[in-house]
Scaffold this motif. Structure first.
Motif, PDB file in Angstrom:
ATOM      1  N   MET A   1       0.556  -1.166  -0.100  1.00 50.26           N
ATOM      2  CA  MET A   1       0.358  -0.336   0.277  1.00 50.26           C
ATOM      3  C   MET A   1       0.620   0.927  -0.265  1.00 50.26           C
ATOM      4  O   MET A   1       1.936   1.589   0.808  1.00 50.26           O
ATOM      5  CB  MET A   1      -0.968   0.042   0.843  1.00 50.26           C
ATOM      6  N   GLN A   2       1.046   2.467  -1.088  1.00 50.46           N
ATOM      7  CA  GLN A   2       1.356   2.872  -1.087  1.00 50.46           C
ATOM      8  C   GLN A   2       0.855   4.262  -0.706  1.00 50.46           C
ATOM      9  O   GLN A   2       0.040   4.518  -0.853  1.00 50.46           O
ATOM     10  CB  GLN A   2       2.517   3.028  -2.773  1.00 50.46           C
ATOM     11  N   THR A   3       1.918   5.005   0.247  1.00 54.38           N
ATOM     12  CA  THR A   3       1.351   6.044   0.480  1.00 54.38           C
ATOM     13  C   THR A   3       1.858   7.262   0.421  1.00 54.38           C
ATOM     14  O   THR A   3       3.439   7.355   0.833  1.00 54.38           O
ATOM     15  CB  THR A   3       1.059   6.175   2.297  1.00 54.38           C
ATOM     16  N   MET A   4       1.846   9.140   0.701  1.00 53.43           N
ATOM     17  CA  MET A   4       2.174   9.770   0.643  1.00 53.43           C
ATOM     18  C   MET A   4       1.640  11.048   1.185  1.00 53.43           C
ATOM     19  O   MET A   4       0.240  11.238   1.370  1.00 53.43           O
ATOM     20  CB  MET A   4       2.390  10.316  -0.581  1.00 53.43           C
ATOM     21  N   SER A   5       1.965  12.157   1.772  1.00 54.17           N
ATOM     22  CA  SER A   5       1.842  13.499   2.155  1.00 54.17           C
ATOM     23  C   SER A   5       0.920  13.804   1.216  1.00 54.17           C
ATOM     24  O   SER A   5       1.183  13.387  -0.277  1.00 54.17           O
ATOM     25  CB  SER A   5       3.173  14.160   2.294  1.00 54.17           C
ATOM     26  N   LYS A   6       0.486  15.027   1.357  1.00 56.43           N
ATOM     27  CA  LYS A   6      -0.094  16.051   0.720  1.00 56.43           C
ATOM     28  C   LYS A   6       0.101  16.396  -0.248  1.00 56.43           C
ATOM     29  O   LYS A   6      -0.568  16.457  -1.635  1.00 56.43           O
ATOM     30  CB  LYS A   6      -1.175  16.591   1.568  1.00 56.43           C
ATOM     31  N   GLY A   7       1.446  16.648   0.158  1.00 53.10           N
ATOM     32  CA  GLY A   7       2.371  17.228  -0.861  1.00 53.10           C
ATOM     33  C   GLY A   7       3.008  16.717  -1.878  1.00 53.10           C
ATOM     34  O   GLY A   7       2.642  17.412  -2.913  1.00 53.10           O
ATOM     35  N   ASP A   8       3.428  15.217  -1.371  1.00 59.69           N
ATOM     36  CA  ASP A   8       3.709  14.571  -2.719  1.00 59.69           C
ATOM     37  C   ASP A   8       2.447  13.824  -3.410  1.00 59.69           C
ATOM     38  O   ASP A   8       3.185  13.900  -4.447  1.00 59.69           O
ATOM     39  CB  ASP A   8       4.373  13.100  -2.135  1.00 59.69           C
ATOM     40  N   PHE A   9       1.640  13.893  -2.803  1.00 60.74           N
ATOM     41  CA  PHE A   9       0.536  13.433  -3.934  1.00 60.74           C
ATOM     42  C   PHE A   9      -0.066  14.416  -4.668  1.00 60.74           C
ATOM     43  O   PHE A   9      -0.144  14.286  -5.973  1.00 60.74           O
ATOM     44  CB  PHE A   9      -0.730  13.235  -2.585  1.00 60.74           C
ATOM     45  N   ALA A  10       0.053  15.720  -4.304  1.00 63.06           N
ATOM     46  CA  ALA A  10      -0.352  17.144  -5.233  1.00 63.06           C
ATOM     47  C   ALA A  10       0.833  16.462  -6.532  1.00 63.06           C
ATOM     48  O   ALA A  10       0.400  16.596  -7.698  1.00 63.06           O
ATOM     49  CB  ALA A  10      -0.364  18.177  -4.923  1.00 63.06           C
ATOM     50  N   ARG A  11       2.487  16.427  -6.119  1.00 65.07           N
ATOM     51  CA  ARG A  11       3.107  16.411  -7.191  1.00 65.07           C
ATOM     52  C   ARG A  11       2.551  15.613  -8.038  1.00 65.07           C
ATOM     53  O   ARG A  11       2.836  15.609  -8.962  1.00 65.07           O
ATOM     54  CB  ARG A  11       4.242  16.663  -6.683  1.00 65.07           C
ATOM     55  N   GLU A  12       2.476  14.264  -7.633  1.00 62.88           N
ATOM     56  CA  GLU A  12       1.806  13.046  -8.390  1.00 62.88           C
ATOM     57  C   GLU A  12       0.719  13.292  -8.947  1.00 62.88           C
ATOM     58  O   GLU A  12       0.951  12.299  -9.979  1.00 62.88           O
ATOM     59  CB  GLU A  12       2.115  12.005  -7.017  1.00 62.88           C
ATOM     60  N   CYS A  13       0.048  13.731  -8.941  1.00 63.15           N
ATOM     61  CA  CYS A  13      -0.803  13.722  -9.818  1.00 63.15           C
ATOM     62  C   CYS A  13      -1.148  15.409 -11.029  1.00 63.15           C
ATOM     63  O   CYS A  13      -1.828  15.281 -11.247  1.00 63.15           O
ATOM     64  CB  CYS A  13      -2.565  14.523  -8.768  1.00 63.15           C
ATOM     65  N   ASN A  14      -0.284  15.898 -10.489  1.00 61.16           N
ATOM     66  CA  ASN A  14       0.447  17.579 -10.978  1.00 61.16           C
ATOM     67  C   ASN A  14      -1.162  17.913 -10.899  1.00 61.16           C
ATOM     68  O   ASN A  14      -1.261  18.946 -11.749  1.00 61.16           O
ATOM     69  CB  ASN A  14      -0.182  17.134 -12.200  1.00 61.16           C
ATOM     70  N   VAL A  15      -1.340  18.583  -9.746  1.00 65.90           N
ATOM     71  CA  VAL A  15      -2.575  19.210  -9.100  1.00 65.90           C
ATOM     72  C   VAL A  15      -1.506  19.958  -7.911  1.00 65.90           C
ATOM     73  O   VAL A  15      -0.666  19.643  -7.881  1.00 65.90           O
ATOM     74  CB  VAL A  15      -3.265  19.388  -8.800  1.00 65.90           C
ATOM     75  N   THR A  16      -1.961  21.612  -7.316  1.00 68.77           N
ATOM     76  CA  THR A  16      -1.862  22.379  -6.411  1.00 68.77           C
ATOM     77  C   THR A  16      -1.964  21.758  -4.739  1.00 68.77           C
ATOM     78  O   THR A  16      -3.124  20.701  -5.000  1.00 68.77           O
ATOM     79  CB  THR A  16      -2.148  23.234  -6.346  1.00 68.77           C
ATOM     80  N   PRO A  17      -1.724  21.074  -4.151  1.00 66.76           N
ATOM     81  CA  PRO A  17      -1.283  21.473  -2.430  1.00 66.76           C
ATOM     82  C   PRO A  17      -2.941  21.800  -2.818  1.00 66.76           C
ATOM     83  O   PRO A  17      -4.477  21.036  -1.003  1.00 66.76           O
ATOM     84  CB  PRO A  17      -0.735  21.935  -1.835  1.00 66.76           C
ATOM     85  N   GLY A  18      -3.751  22.916  -2.384  1.00 63.96           N
ATOM     86  CA  GLY A  18      -5.278  23.531  -2.167  1.00 63.96           C
ATOM     87  C   GLY A  18      -5.358  22.128  -3.040  1.00 63.96           C
ATOM     88  O   GLY A  18      -6.558  22.196  -2.497  1.00 63.96           O
ATOM     89  N   ARG A  19      -5.583  22.282  -4.214  1.00 61.88           N
ATOM     90  CA  ARG A  19      -6.228  21.620  -4.906  1.00 61.88           C
ATOM     91  C   ARG A  19      -6.630  19.804  -4.248  1.00 61.88           C
ATOM     92  O   ARG A  19      -7.585  19.223  -4.760  1.00 61.88           O
ATOM     93  CB  ARG A  19      -6.147  21.041  -6.489  1.00 61.88           C
ATOM     94  N   VAL A  20      -5.838  19.039  -3.626  1.00 62.14           N
ATOM     95  CA  VAL A  20      -5.536  17.873  -2.889  1.00 62.14           C
ATOM     96  C   VAL A  20      -6.592  18.629  -1.324  1.00 62.14           C
ATOM     97  O   VAL A  20      -7.488  17.565  -0.991  1.00 62.14           O
ATOM     98  CB  VAL A  20      -4.209  17.502  -2.347  1.00 62.14           C
TER      99      VAL A  20
END
Length: 205
Positions: A1-20
């Motif tokens: 199960m891969q987990t990420m911080s909100k910031g890393d997940f935002a970069r992973e999805c190519n969106v801003t942390p605010g969008r997350v």
């Protein structure tokens, strides 16, 4: 199960942390996609991506969300969820997405029709019929007014009473109008009630 911080997940999805953060607050990313609690909670990547793909607003997805990366692998199921619960939750999310997509399509169709009307390429049928009726009445009244002039000219040329000439002209005109009205009714009955028209970008005028 891969987990990420909100910031890393935002970069992973190519969106801003605010969008997350927005996805989390709106429930697009559910609580079952979080590993941990509070500020230190991490996002379960594949599960969160799958939910975003199902739940995000179609308008946003087709607009500035086109660059969002949501490629996912197999989603790991929460052990606390039974098969029926998972299926029911996914079915509801999918239905919501379909309804939102249909609403977006209807909104786009309304906007396209409004734009076509503003450009003058699409005119309400009722308005066209009313304008054509007024025009036909104006032409008929103008023609009727000319009969007196015709009668005066004919009477002077052939030295006959103008009143008799005018009477005869009016009789012939009435007969012709009745005959033409009957033909028009026949043509109207042969026409379909509606005509299909494609409205949208690139549609033929």
């Amino acid at each position: 199960m891969q987990t990420m911080s909100k910031g890393d997940f935002a970069r992973e999805c190519n969106v801003t942390p605010g969008r997350v953060s927005q996805w989390l607050s709106e429930g697009v990313i559910g609580l079952d996609c979080l590993d941990g609690e509070g500020r230190n909670a991490r996002i379960i990547v594949d599960r969160a991506k799958a939910q975003i793909a199902l739940r995000r607003d179609p308008g946003q997805a087709m607009g500035n969300g086109l660059g969002t990366r949501l490629d996912v692998g197999p989603v790991e199921q929460d052990p606390s969820d039974g098969p029926q619960r998972v299926q029911k939750r996914d079915d509801v999310a999918h239905q919501i997405q379909l309804e939102r997509l249909e609403q977006e399509k209807r909104r786009n169709r309304r906007e396209t029709i409004d734009e076509q009307e503003r450009l003058g390429t699409l005119v309400p049928a009722g308005e066209v019929r009313a304008q054509m009726t007024r025009l036909a009445q104006q032409v008929d009244e103008a023609n009727g007014a000319m009969l007196a002039d015709f009668a005066a000219a004919i009477a002077a040329r052939f030295e006959i009473p103008q009143r008799d000439v005018l009477h005869e002209l009016r009789r012939v005109r009435t007969e012709k109008k009745a005959s033409e009205a009957e033909r028009a009714r026949g043509r109207a009955q042969s026409m379909t009630e509606t005509v299909e028209m494609v409205v949208g970008e690139g549609a033929d005028a």
